[in-house]
Scaffold this active site. Sequence first.
Site, PDB file in Angstrom:
ATOM      1  N   ARG A  11      -5.073  94.402 -46.811  1.00  0.00           N
ATOM      2  CA  ARG A  11      -5.744  93.934 -45.586  1.00  0.00           C
ATOM      3  C   ARG A  11      -6.002  95.109 -44.645  1.00  0.00           C
ATOM      4  O   ARG A  11      -7.092  95.235 -44.068  1.00  0.00           O
ATOM      5  CB  ARG A  11      -4.857  92.901 -44.882  1.00  0.00           C
ATOM      6  CG  ARG A  11      -4.834  91.569 -45.590  1.00  0.00           C
ATOM      7  CD  ARG A  11      -3.746  90.654 -45.042  1.00  0.00           C
ATOM      8  NE  ARG A  11      -3.844  89.313 -45.599  1.00  0.00           N
ATOM      9  CZ  ARG A  11      -2.895  88.394 -45.529  1.00  0.00           C
ATOM     10  NH1 ARG A  11      -1.751  88.684 -44.936  1.00  0.00           N
ATOM     11  NH2 ARG A  11      -3.076  87.206 -46.050  1.00  0.00           N
TER      12      ARG A  11
ATOM     13  N   HIS B  19       7.251  91.527 -43.991  1.00  0.00           N
ATOM     14  CA  HIS B  19       5.988  90.810 -44.221  1.00  0.00           C
ATOM     15  C   HIS B  19       5.946  89.660 -43.214  1.00  0.00           C
ATOM     16  O   HIS B  19       6.259  88.509 -43.535  1.00  0.00           O
ATOM     17  CB  HIS B  19       5.916  90.291 -45.658  1.00  0.00           C
ATOM     18  CG  HIS B  19       4.721  89.415 -45.909  1.00  0.00           C
ATOM     19  ND1 HIS B  19       3.421  89.855 -45.771  1.00  0.00           N
ATOM     20  CD2 HIS B  19       4.617  88.110 -46.254  1.00  0.00           C
ATOM     21  CE1 HIS B  19       2.587  88.869 -46.032  1.00  0.00           C
ATOM     22  NE2 HIS B  19       3.291  87.782 -46.316  1.00  0.00           N
TER      23      HIS B  19
ATOM     24  N   GLY C  98       7.375  84.703 -52.611  1.00  0.00           N
ATOM     25  CA  GLY C  98       7.698  83.529 -51.778  1.00  0.00           C
ATOM     26  C   GLY C  98       8.256  83.940 -50.429  1.00  0.00           C
ATOM     27  O   GLY C  98       9.099  84.835 -50.341  1.00  0.00           O
TER      28      GLY C  98
ATOM     29  N   ALA D  28       4.596  78.116 -60.854  1.00  0.00           N
ATOM     30  CA  ALA D  28       3.385  78.372 -61.650  1.00  0.00           C
ATOM     31  C   ALA D  28       2.302  77.313 -61.466  1.00  0.00           C
ATOM     32  O   ALA D  28       1.130  77.574 -61.744  1.00  0.00           O
ATOM     33  CB  ALA D  28       3.762  78.504 -63.127  1.00  0.00           C
ATOM     34  N   ALA D  29       2.687  76.115 -60.984  1.00  0.00           N
ATOM     35  CA  ALA D  29       1.663  75.074 -60.770  1.00  0.00           C
ATOM     36  C   ALA D  29       1.077  75.137 -59.366  1.00  0.00           C
ATOM     37  O   ALA D  29       0.221  74.329 -59.014  1.00  0.00           O
ATOM     38  CB  ALA D  29       2.265  73.690 -61.012  1.00  0.00           C
ATOM     39  N   GLY D  30       1.530  76.096 -58.570  1.00  0.00           N
ATOM     40  CA  GLY D  30       1.053  76.200 -57.188  1.00  0.00           C
ATOM     41  C   GLY D  30      -0.266  76.952 -57.103  1.00  0.00           C
ATOM     42  O   GLY D  30      -0.864  77.336 -58.115  1.00  0.00           O
ATOM     43  N   GLN D  31      -0.687  77.137 -55.861  1.00  0.00           N
ATOM     44  CA  GLN D  31      -1.971  77.810 -55.594  1.00  0.00           C
ATOM     45  C   GLN D  31      -2.022  79.229 -56.140  1.00  0.00           C
ATOM     46  O   GLN D  31      -2.979  79.622 -56.780  1.00  0.00           O
ATOM     47  CB  GLN D  31      -2.127  77.986 -54.095  1.00  0.00           C
ATOM     48  CG  GLN D  31      -2.447  76.849 -53.243  1.00  0.00           C
ATOM     49  CD  GLN D  31      -3.086  77.497 -52.024  1.00  0.00           C
ATOM     50  OE1 GLN D  31      -4.296  77.715 -52.034  1.00  0.00           O
ATOM     51  NE2 GLN D  31      -2.286  77.851 -51.035  1.00  0.00           N
TER      52      GLN D  31
ATOM     53  N   ASP E  54      -0.612  93.020 -47.352  1.00  0.00           N
ATOM     54  CA  ASP E  54      -0.749  93.640 -46.027  1.00  0.00           C
ATOM     55  C   ASP E  54      -1.439  95.000 -46.155  1.00  0.00           C
ATOM     56  O   ASP E  54      -2.301  95.353 -45.353  1.00  0.00           O
ATOM     57  CB  ASP E  54       0.638  93.791 -45.392  1.00  0.00           C
ATOM     58  CG  ASP E  54       1.385  92.470 -45.415  1.00  0.00           C
ATOM     59  OD1 ASP E  54       1.030  91.579 -44.650  1.00  0.00           O
ATOM     60  OD2 ASP E  54       2.309  92.321 -46.248  1.00  0.00           O
TER      61      ASP E  54
ATOM     62  N   GLN F 238      18.061  81.886 -58.608  1.00  0.00           N
ATOM     63  CA  GLN F 238      17.131  82.675 -59.439  1.00  0.00           C
ATOM     64  C   GLN F 238      17.645  84.097 -59.636  1.00  0.00           C
ATOM     65  O   GLN F 238      17.483  84.660 -60.711  1.00  0.00           O
ATOM     66  CB  GLN F 238      15.727  82.632 -58.828  1.00  0.00           C
ATOM     67  CG  GLN F 238      15.157  81.208 -58.941  1.00  0.00           C
ATOM     68  CD  GLN F 238      13.694  81.080 -58.589  1.00  0.00           C
ATOM     69  OE1 GLN F 238      13.064  82.031 -58.142  1.00  0.00           O
ATOM     70  NE2 GLN F 238      13.145  79.893 -58.787  1.00  0.00           N
TER      71      GLN F 238
HETATM   72  P1  NAD Z   1       2.161  76.218 -53.296  1.00  0.00           P
HETATM   73  O1  NAD Z   1       2.850  75.175 -52.491  1.00  0.00           O
HETATM   74  O2  NAD Z   1       0.743  76.017 -53.681  1.00  0.00           O
HETATM   75  O3  NAD Z   1       2.977  76.466 -54.627  1.00  0.00           O
HETATM   76  C1  NAD Z   1       4.347  76.689 -54.629  1.00  0.00           C
HETATM   77  C2  NAD Z   1       4.882  76.149 -55.926  1.00  0.00           C
HETATM   78  O4  NAD Z   1       6.247  76.503 -55.995  1.00  0.00           O
HETATM   79  C3  NAD Z   1       4.792  74.611 -56.032  1.00  0.00           C
HETATM   80  O5  NAD Z   1       4.097  74.262 -57.209  1.00  0.00           O
HETATM   81  C4  NAD Z   1       6.244  74.191 -56.073  1.00  0.00           C
HETATM   82  O6  NAD Z   1       6.468  73.046 -56.909  1.00  0.00           O
HETATM   83  C5  NAD Z   1       6.926  75.432 -56.630  1.00  0.00           C
HETATM   84  N1  NAD Z   1       8.345  75.528 -56.350  1.00  0.00           N
HETATM   85  C6  NAD Z   1       9.025  75.148 -55.249  1.00  0.00           C
HETATM   86  N2  NAD Z   1      10.340  75.373 -55.406  1.00  0.00           N
HETATM   87  C7  NAD Z   1      10.492  75.942 -56.619  1.00  0.00           C
HETATM   88  C8  NAD Z   1      11.612  76.407 -57.331  1.00  0.00           C
HETATM   89  N3  NAD Z   1      12.853  76.308 -56.857  1.00  0.00           N
HETATM   90  N4  NAD Z   1      11.409  76.950 -58.551  1.00  0.00           N
HETATM   91  C9  NAD Z   1      10.162  77.025 -59.065  1.00  0.00           C
HETATM   92  N5  NAD Z   1       9.060  76.580 -58.431  1.00  0.00           N
HETATM   93  C10 NAD Z   1       9.225  76.055 -57.226  1.00  0.00           C
HETATM   94  O7  NAD Z   1       2.347  77.596 -52.527  1.00  0.00           O
HETATM   95  P2  NAD Z   1       1.567  78.963 -52.772  1.00  0.00           P
HETATM   96  O8  NAD Z   1       0.373  78.989 -51.908  1.00  0.00           O
HETATM   97  O9  NAD Z   1       1.444  79.231 -54.226  1.00  0.00           O
HETATM   98  O10 NAD Z   1       2.604  80.001 -52.100  1.00  0.00           O
HETATM   99  C11 NAD Z   1       3.877  80.229 -52.674  1.00  0.00           C
HETATM  100  C12 NAD Z   1       4.728  81.095 -51.752  1.00  0.00           C
HETATM  101  O11 NAD Z   1       4.149  82.385 -51.619  1.00  0.00           O
HETATM  102  C13 NAD Z   1       4.866  80.556 -50.318  1.00  0.00           C
HETATM  103  O12 NAD Z   1       6.191  80.769 -49.871  1.00  0.00           O
HETATM  104  C14 NAD Z   1       3.891  81.404 -49.550  1.00  0.00           C
HETATM  105  O13 NAD Z   1       4.201  81.462 -48.183  1.00  0.00           O
HETATM  106  C15 NAD Z   1       4.093  82.740 -50.238  1.00  0.00           C
HETATM  107  N6  NAD Z   1       3.063  83.752 -50.040  1.00  0.00           N
HETATM  108  C16 NAD Z   1       3.471  85.029 -49.880  1.00  0.00           C
HETATM  109  C17 NAD Z   1       2.554  86.044 -49.724  1.00  0.00           C
HETATM  110  C18 NAD Z   1       2.999  87.473 -49.550  1.00  0.00           C
HETATM  111  O14 NAD Z   1       2.152  88.333 -49.224  1.00  0.00           O
HETATM  112  N7  NAD Z   1       4.258  87.821 -49.732  1.00  0.00           N
HETATM  113  C19 NAD Z   1       1.187  85.732 -49.736  1.00  0.00           C
HETATM  114  C20 NAD Z   1       0.786  84.413 -49.893  1.00  0.00           C
HETATM  115  C21 NAD Z   1       1.747  83.416 -50.045  1.00  0.00           C
HETATM  116  C1  LMR Z   2      -0.007  85.696 -46.159  1.00  0.00           C
HETATM  117  O1  LMR Z   2       0.259  86.751 -45.597  1.00  0.00           O
HETATM  118  O2  LMR Z   2      -1.179  85.316 -46.336  1.00  0.00           O
HETATM  119  C2  LMR Z   2       1.109  84.852 -46.714  1.00  0.00           C
HETATM  120  O3  LMR Z   2       2.357  85.381 -46.401  1.00  0.00           O
HETATM  121  C3  LMR Z   2       0.996  83.418 -46.351  1.00  0.00           C
HETATM  122  C4  LMR Z   2       1.328  83.183 -44.904  1.00  0.00           C
HETATM  123  O4  LMR Z   2       2.186  82.335 -44.639  1.00  0.00           O
HETATM  124  O5  LMR Z   2       0.742  83.832 -44.036  1.00  0.00           O
END
Ligand code: NAD
Ligand code: LMR
Length: 328
Positions: free
Chosen positions: A163, A188, A129, A12-15, A160, A112
């Site tokens: 997009r 994905h 993730g 939840a603290a991530g991007q 996707d 989880q």
């Molecule tokens: P980020 O690094 O900004 O944030 C991830 C957060 O997850 C961090 O705050 C971290 O502390 C936390 N974290 C790590 N391990 C954890 C755990 N075991 N339990 C709880 N929290 C945990 O990353 P982001 O940009 O928010 O992206 C998160 C994930 O989503 C990445 O794996 C990224 O590749 C993925 N993503 C997927 C898609 C999709 O279309 N499926 C799109 C964009 C990003």
């Molecule tokens: C995306 O499709 O934007 C995400 O899965 C992040 C990545 O690693 O490409």
Amino acid sequence: MSRTVRVAVTGAAGQIGYAILPRLASGEVFGHDTRVALHLLEITPALPALEGVVMELQDCAFPLLDDVRVTDDAKEAFEGVNWGLLIGSKPRGKGMERGDLIRENGPIFVGQGQALARAAADVRVLVVGNPANTNCLIAMHHGVKGGIPRERFHAMMRLDQNRAQAQLALKAGVRVAEVTNVAIWGNHSATQYPDAENAKVRGRPCTEVIGHVGWLQGEFIQTVQQRGAEVIAARGLSSAASAANAALDHVRSVLHATPEGEFFSAAVASTGSYGIDEGLVFSFPVRSDGRGGIEVVEGLELSEFARGKIKATEEELLEERAVVEDLL
Ligand code: NAD
Ligand code: LMR
């Protein structure tokens, strides 16, 4: 106010967390007559940053936001939740494929999946993730063992789909909303198959409207497959606003009945549809019954070109599954 929906958000603290939380609390997803409680999970070192996000949520004074819980304990985070948005995990950097994250991120989804099964009796799970399909496979395996129905686990393919829809709309010179039935097949990843052959533009076959087969079978597919990497190259960080938006679109599409004749894309456990290996978390065209249940749309026509692409993405998912065999 009729009820409160409880939503767990991991990472939840991530991007993506930062982009998704205000929108969940605003009422735009579950409706303006439904209160929202947020259960926020982070790893211990990220809890101070998460406190800052919680302050901001308070400062938004969202009328529907009922309750915000913060924890580094998965079981506590998942207690009684209706939705689990599993975002927390490491993102890839420049030059990496999403599958390169599998040994690092995969183990997160063992605990989880188990915690969800212990804590949440009526939950739907969206894994964001990366690598999302195989992480979902892991969470599903452990969740199902604990009694959660298999169909409740989805991996996010909506980014996707969005997009692909946007690229087709640009090419056809129409509004995005006029492009429908965009199926994304498979993983994905860079092997996914965005399917223009079954897509529609203003209700007509997309292939007829756009007509440019070379573009549809070449640049269009590559643009969608490589869009995540392109965003990383440009921003130095992976997509966040569009990823959060896609997760919310997914939840909304599951909650509302899909209009007649249409479908959206989501990765779900294969039951053998289109010959895909049973149990793989594979993206298909799906429809919602409006009560939270989704089912794969059967019987779409697939050309030899499409079948070849679908086979390639299935093979990649089989390889990913083999890499995490010890986690299943
Ligand atoms: P980020 O690094 O900004 O944030 C991830 C957060 O997850 C961090 O705050 C971290 O502390 C936390 N974290 C790590 N391990 C954890 C755990 N075991 N339990 C709880 N929290 C945990 O990353 P982001 O940009 O928010 O992206 C998160 C994930 O989503 C990445 O794996 C990224 O590749 C993925 N993503 C997927 C898609 C999709 O279309 N499926 C799109 C964009 C990003
Ligand atoms: C995306 O499709 O934007 C995400 O899965 C992040 C990545 O690693 O490409």
